[in-house]
Design a protein around this motif. Structure first.
Motif, PDB file in Angstrom:
ATOM      1  N   VAL A  77      -3.310  56.156 -58.743  1.00  0.00           N
ATOM      2  CA  VAL A  77      -2.097  55.994 -57.937  1.00  0.00           C
ATOM      3  C   VAL A  77      -2.317  54.981 -56.818  1.00  0.00           C
ATOM      4  O   VAL A  77      -1.466  54.129 -56.542  1.00  0.00           O
ATOM      5  N   ASP A  78      -3.490  55.075 -56.159  1.00  0.00           N
ATOM      6  CA  ASP A  78      -3.768  54.214 -54.997  1.00  0.00           C
ATOM      7  C   ASP A  78      -4.411  52.880 -55.378  1.00  0.00           C
ATOM      8  O   ASP A  78      -4.703  52.067 -54.501  1.00  0.00           O
ATOM      9  N   GLU A  79      -4.683  52.687 -56.663  1.00  0.00           N
ATOM     10  CA  GLU A  79      -5.345  51.463 -57.144  1.00  0.00           C
ATOM     11  C   GLU A  79      -6.693  51.267 -56.450  1.00  0.00           C
ATOM     12  O   GLU A  79      -7.084  50.146 -56.109  1.00  0.00           O
ATOM     13  N   THR A  80      -7.413  52.380 -56.242  1.00  0.00           N
ATOM     14  CA  THR A  80      -8.714  52.337 -55.588  1.00  0.00           C
ATOM     15  C   THR A  80      -9.766  51.789 -56.556  1.00  0.00           C
ATOM     16  O   THR A  80      -9.800  52.169 -57.719  1.00  0.00           O
ATOM     17  N   ARG A  81     -10.610  50.930 -56.066  1.00  0.00           N
ATOM     18  CA  ARG A  81     -11.606  50.291 -56.931  1.00  0.00           C
ATOM     19  C   ARG A  81     -13.010  50.821 -56.711  1.00  0.00           C
ATOM     20  O   ARG A  81     -13.900  50.603 -57.535  1.00  0.00           O
ATOM     21  N   GLU A  82     -13.235  51.514 -55.596  1.00  0.00           N
ATOM     22  CA  GLU A  82     -14.578  52.011 -55.298  1.00  0.00           C
ATOM     23  C   GLU A  82     -14.478  53.348 -54.595  1.00  0.00           C
ATOM     24  O   GLU A  82     -13.617  53.557 -53.743  1.00  0.00           O
ATOM     25  N   GLU A 136       1.227  65.838 -53.945  1.00  0.00           N
ATOM     26  CA  GLU A 136       0.917  64.445 -54.279  1.00  0.00           C
ATOM     27  C   GLU A 136       2.200  63.657 -54.558  1.00  0.00           C
ATOM     28  O   GLU A 136       2.325  62.481 -54.187  1.00  0.00           O
ATOM     29  N   ILE A 137       3.166  64.294 -55.209  1.00  0.00           N
ATOM     30  CA  ILE A 137       4.441  63.629 -55.465  1.00  0.00           C
ATOM     31  C   ILE A 137       5.172  63.370 -54.149  1.00  0.00           C
ATOM     32  O   ILE A 137       5.730  62.283 -53.925  1.00  0.00           O
ATOM     33  N   LEU A 138       5.162  64.362 -53.255  1.00  0.00           N
ATOM     34  CA  LEU A 138       5.783  64.190 -51.942  1.00  0.00           C
ATOM     35  C   LEU A 138       5.110  63.060 -51.178  1.00  0.00           C
ATOM     36  O   LEU A 138       5.779  62.211 -50.565  1.00  0.00           O
ATOM     37  N   GLN A 139       3.770  63.027 -51.217  1.00  0.00           N
ATOM     38  CA  GLN A 139       3.039  61.971 -50.516  1.00  0.00           C
ATOM     39  C   GLN A 139       3.380  60.601 -51.083  1.00  0.00           C
ATOM     40  O   GLN A 139       3.610  59.645 -50.321  1.00  0.00           O
ATOM     41  N   ALA A 140       3.417  60.484 -52.408  1.00  0.00           N
ATOM     42  CA  ALA A 140       3.753  59.191 -53.023  1.00  0.00           C
ATOM     43  C   ALA A 140       5.173  58.775 -52.674  1.00  0.00           C
ATOM     44  O   ALA A 140       5.452  57.585 -52.446  1.00  0.00           O
ATOM     45  N   SER A 141       6.079  59.748 -52.614  1.00  0.00           N
ATOM     46  CA  SER A 141       7.469  59.444 -52.266  1.00  0.00           C
ATOM     47  C   SER A 141       7.592  58.990 -50.815  1.00  0.00           C
ATOM     48  O   SER A 141       8.513  58.241 -50.468  1.00  0.00           O
ATOM     49  N   ALA A 142       6.669  59.456 -49.975  1.00  0.00           N
ATOM     50  CA  ALA A 142       6.739  59.153 -48.539  1.00  0.00           C
ATOM     51  C   ALA A 142       6.023  57.856 -48.167  1.00  0.00           C
ATOM     52  O   ALA A 142       6.106  57.423 -47.011  1.00  0.00           O
ATOM     53  N   GLU A 143       5.316  57.230 -49.116  1.00  0.00           N
ATOM     54  CA  GLU A 143       4.545  56.035 -48.773  1.00  0.00           C
ATOM     55  C   GLU A 143       5.439  54.969 -48.134  1.00  0.00           C
ATOM     56  O   GLU A 143       6.476  54.603 -48.674  1.00  0.00           O
ATOM     57  N   ALA A 219      -7.588  52.075 -44.513  1.00  0.00           N
ATOM     58  CA  ALA A 219      -7.217  52.004 -45.933  1.00  0.00           C
ATOM     59  C   ALA A 219      -5.939  52.793 -46.215  1.00  0.00           C
ATOM     60  O   ALA A 219      -5.085  52.366 -47.004  1.00  0.00           O
ATOM     61  N   ASP A 220      -5.791  53.952 -45.553  1.00  0.00           N
ATOM     62  CA  ASP A 220      -4.568  54.734 -45.758  1.00  0.00           C
ATOM     63  C   ASP A 220      -3.341  53.965 -45.284  1.00  0.00           C
ATOM     64  O   ASP A 220      -2.270  54.033 -45.918  1.00  0.00           O
ATOM     65  N   LEU A 221      -3.487  53.251 -44.193  1.00  0.00           N
ATOM     66  CA  LEU A 221      -2.358  52.465 -43.678  1.00  0.00           C
ATOM     67  C   LEU A 221      -1.890  51.425 -44.684  1.00  0.00           C
ATOM     68  O   LEU A 221      -0.690  51.210 -44.854  1.00  0.00           O
ATOM     69  N   THR A 222      -2.830  50.791 -45.358  1.00  0.00           N
ATOM     70  CA  THR A 222      -2.444  49.756 -46.324  1.00  0.00           C
ATOM     71  C   THR A 222      -1.713  50.357 -47.520  1.00  0.00           C
ATOM     72  O   THR A 222      -1.023  49.634 -48.249  1.00  0.00           O
ATOM     73  N   HIS A 223      -1.856  51.673 -47.731  1.00  0.00           N
ATOM     74  CA  HIS A 223      -1.134  52.352 -48.806  1.00  0.00           C
ATOM     75  C   HIS A 223       0.113  53.070 -48.286  1.00  0.00           C
ATOM     76  O   HIS A 223       0.719  53.870 -49.016  1.00  0.00           O
ATOM     77  N   GLY A 224       0.477  52.803 -47.041  1.00  0.00           N
ATOM     78  CA  GLY A 224       1.684  53.419 -46.498  1.00  0.00           C
ATOM     79  C   GLY A 224       1.540  54.891 -46.181  1.00  0.00           C
ATOM     80  O   GLY A 224       2.531  55.624 -46.134  1.00  0.00           O
ATOM     81  N   LYS A 225       0.286  55.349 -45.930  1.00  0.00           N
ATOM     82  CA  LYS A 225       0.040  56.743 -45.576  1.00  0.00           C
ATOM     83  C   LYS A 225      -0.191  56.821 -44.068  1.00  0.00           C
ATOM     84  O   LYS A 225      -1.169  56.266 -43.559  1.00  0.00           O
ATOM     85  N   TYR A 226       0.689  57.514 -43.387  1.00  0.00           N
ATOM     86  CA  TYR A 226       0.647  57.561 -41.933  1.00  0.00           C
ATOM     87  C   TYR A 226       0.162  58.949 -41.503  1.00  0.00           C
ATOM     88  O   TYR A 226       0.925  59.909 -41.473  1.00  0.00           O
TER      89      TYR A 226
END
Length: 312
Positions: A77-82, A136-143, A219-226
């Motif tokens: 979901v977050d396109e995390t690479r590492e 997780e769905i709520l979090q993704a919707s809130a990004e 990193a969370d900020l770049t994914h719209g997680k506040y």
């Protein structure tokens, strides 16, 4: 010693005659981790005093498999690479195989529970899995949506992390034959410790050392997680209006995230968030004080201290 046995149980559980399923699972297992959830199951079961070790190991391993599955899906979901200094499954195998690999781990978890958990454990962990997914769905919707994060932060971390840790403790209590009062205390201990764990994660995202955490600052900020430090800064920082304008309606760059993180630290919001985590640990320890003192309650107390003081 019990956690070594959990590790052996995990190794046996992920076997498959489909090479990619096994290789993906083994890579995740070999990457290590804190194994906090299995530890909660084991210690809580020992407090009950009537634990069947095979059941304890099966449920402890199942809890870790659910956690591993959630990490695989999160990375897609977050396109995390590492993660933990190693390439993520989606970076190695691509999103399609990774999603299916997470499903494989989740299926293996519930296969273990059928043989070891009993109806109470199945009820608690299956309900927890539903709650985690909804979160997780709520979090993704809130990004990227500040208003949604301000309204739902505590629900997101409660359902994603804290209730899972509480469920691990409660299930350990069931396996160990603990009475209802003890199970309730263990569950609330796990819930409060889970809140502290997630708050600490959020603090480290803003103020941690990237060479230790393995994550870029903000990193969370770049994914719209506040998360909590950011939300607190929006109340107390002299730059609150600027911060809000930067975060409204667009994806932040890594440089912008670092700039926001620096302002969040400067206004004291990170310290305030850390104090909130300490308060959760205090509440967790109050629940332990309701129980008969033992090596196991002391270990849970030490685990709570580790959660709030860790650097990665």
């Amino acid at each position: 010693q019990e956690l070594d046995l959990v590790e052996r149980t995990l190794e046996a559980a992920i076997t498959s005659d489909v090479p990619t399923a096994y290789d993906l699972s083994l890579g995740l297992l070999s990457a290590g981790g804190k194994r906090i959830r299995p530890a909660l199951v084991v210690l809580s079961a020992m407090i009950g005093g009537q634990a069947d070790m095979q059941a304890v190991l099966g449920v402890a391993a199942a809890a870790e498999l659910v956690h591993m599955a959630s990490l695989v899906h999160d990375d897609v979901v977050d396109e995390t690479r590492e993660r933990r200094g190693a390439r993520t499954a989606n970076e190695k195998w691509g999103n399609k195989i990774s999603v299916l690999g997470g499903d494989f781990l989740l299926s293996k978890a519930f296969q273990l529970l059928i043989g070891n958990g009993g109806p109470d454990v199945l009820r608690v962990l299956s309900g927890t899995a539903v709650r985690m997914t909804e979160s997780e769905i709520l979090q993704a919707s809130a990004e990227g949506d500040l208003a949604l994060w301000e309204a739902n932060y505590w629900r997101i971390i409660g359902d994603k992390t804290a209730h899972f840790m509480g469920a691990c403790c409660e299930c350990g209590g069931f396996i160990g034959g603990a009475d209802m009062r003890t199970r309730e205390a263990l569950r609330e201990y796990g819930f409060q410790m889970g809140l502290a764990f997630q708050i600490t994660d959020d603090v480290l995202d803003i103020a941690g050392d990237p060479s230790v955490t393995g994550k870029a600052t903000g990193a969370d900020l770049t994914h719209g997680k506040y998360t909590l430090p950011v939300l607190l800064a929006l109340r107390s920082s002299p730059d609150a209006a600027l911060l809000r304008s930067m975060m409204l309606g667009r994806r932040l760059t890594a440089d912008e995230a670092e700039s926001i993180a620096a302002r969040v630290i400067a206004c004291g919001a990170v310290d305030e968030a850390h104090r909130a985590g300490i308060e959760c640990v205090k509440k967790a320890r109050e629940q332990l004080a309701r129980l008969e003192p033992s090596d196991y309650t002391r270990a849970l107390d030490a685990l709570a201290g580790f959660v709030i003081s860790r650097e990665a």
